[in-house]
Enzyme design. Structure first.
Site, mmCIF file in Angstrom:
data_model
loop_
_atom_site.group_PDB
_atom_site.id
_atom_site.type_symbol
_atom_site.label_atom_id
_atom_site.label_comp_id
_atom_site.label_asym_id
_atom_site.label_seq_id
_atom_site.Cartn_x
_atom_site.Cartn_y
_atom_site.Cartn_z
ATOM 1 N N CYS A 76 0.652 -1.261 -0.026
ATOM 2 C CA CYS A 76 -0.099 0.060 0.195
ATOM 3 C C CYS A 76 0.832 1.255 -0.135
ATOM 4 O O CYS A 76 0.188 2.392 -0.323
ATOM 5 C CB CYS A 76 -0.947 0.020 1.198
ATOM 6 S SG CYS A 76 -0.184 0.045 2.697
ATOM 7 N N ASP A 83 2.571 2.589 2.554
ATOM 8 C CA ASP A 83 2.526 3.300 3.912
ATOM 9 C C ASP A 83 3.527 3.094 4.549
ATOM 10 O O ASP A 83 4.041 1.958 4.548
ATOM 11 C CB ASP A 83 1.432 2.881 4.645
ATOM 12 C CG ASP A 83 -0.028 3.395 3.739
ATOM 13 O OD1 ASP A 83 0.153 4.221 2.967
ATOM 14 O OD2 ASP A 83 -1.120 2.953 4.418
ATOM 15 N N CYS A 119 -2.556 5.613 5.634
ATOM 16 C CA CYS A 119 -4.104 5.705 5.672
ATOM 17 C C CYS A 119 -4.359 6.179 7.090
ATOM 18 O O CYS A 119 -3.629 5.829 8.227
ATOM 19 C CB CYS A 119 -4.604 4.300 5.294
ATOM 20 S SG CYS A 119 -4.122 3.186 6.555
ATOM 21 N N CYS A 151 -3.242 -2.704 8.712
ATOM 22 C CA CYS A 151 -2.683 -1.414 8.937
ATOM 23 C C CYS A 151 -2.107 -1.597 10.452
ATOM 24 O O CYS A 151 -1.080 -0.700 10.973
ATOM 25 C CB CYS A 151 -3.601 -0.426 8.866
ATOM 26 S SG CYS A 151 -4.519 -0.421 7.130
HETATM 27 FE FE1 FES Z 1 -1.485 0.923 4.216
HETATM 28 FE FE2 FES Z 1 -3.329 1.085 6.061
HETATM 29 S S1 FES Z 1 -3.734 0.808 3.745
HETATM 30 S S2 FES Z 1 -1.429 0.869 6.262
#
Ligand code: FES
Length: 145
Positions: free
Chosen positions: A33, A35, A59, A103
């Site tokens: 993702c 992050d 997110c 997450c």
């Molecule tokens: Fe990547 Fe939440 S979508 S940590």
């Protein structure tokens, strides 16, 4: 979809920032993702976490779980901080939607990475702490996303 606590920690995240000369810093990401989370720990000579700050480029659930994780480890010993799992963080937030469970792993792994860095700097071993992954998406199944 999100609990009130998640919304609260997302909108008013606690302990955002950096710690200069931190005892331990951990950075973890999730390549899938994109992050990234960084956790800073200030640990005193007794092994107690006196301060904890975070920066998360991610997110809303990643922000909320990092915020809660910093609150949960504050004032704890290094050993106790190891018990702050992603499940404990999710419970403290009154749950997360299933697609957002991964997450919360970022928060757990971020704490572990910071503890690992602390142990490396001090030249000590923390029983039960394994070398953290830089990318938490390694080893997760497709259906976890
Ligand atoms: Fe990547 Fe939440 S979508 S940590």
């Amino acid at each position: 979809m999100y609990s009130e606590k998640v919304m609260d920690h997302f909108q008013n995240p606690r302990n955002v920032g950096e710690i200069e000369n931190a005892s331990g810093v951990g950075t973890v990401g999730n390549a899938k993702c994109g992050d990234i989370m960084r956790i800073y720990l200030d640990i005193d000579d007794e092994g107690i976490i006196r301060d904890c700050k975070f920066k998360t480029f991610g997110c809303g659930a990643a922000v909320a779980t990092s915020s809660m994780a910093t609150e949960l480890v504050m004032g704890k010993t290094v050993q106790e901080a190891l018990q702050v799992t992603n499940k404990a963080v999710m419970e403290a937030l009154d749950g997360l939607p299933p697609v957002k469970v991964h997450c919360s792993l970022l928060a757990e792994e971020g704490i572990h990475a910071a503890l690992w860095d602390y142990a490396q700097k001090k030249g000590i071993t923390i029983p039960g702490l394994e070398k953290p992954k830089n990318d938490i998406s390694e080893g997760l199944e497709e259906e976890d996303y």
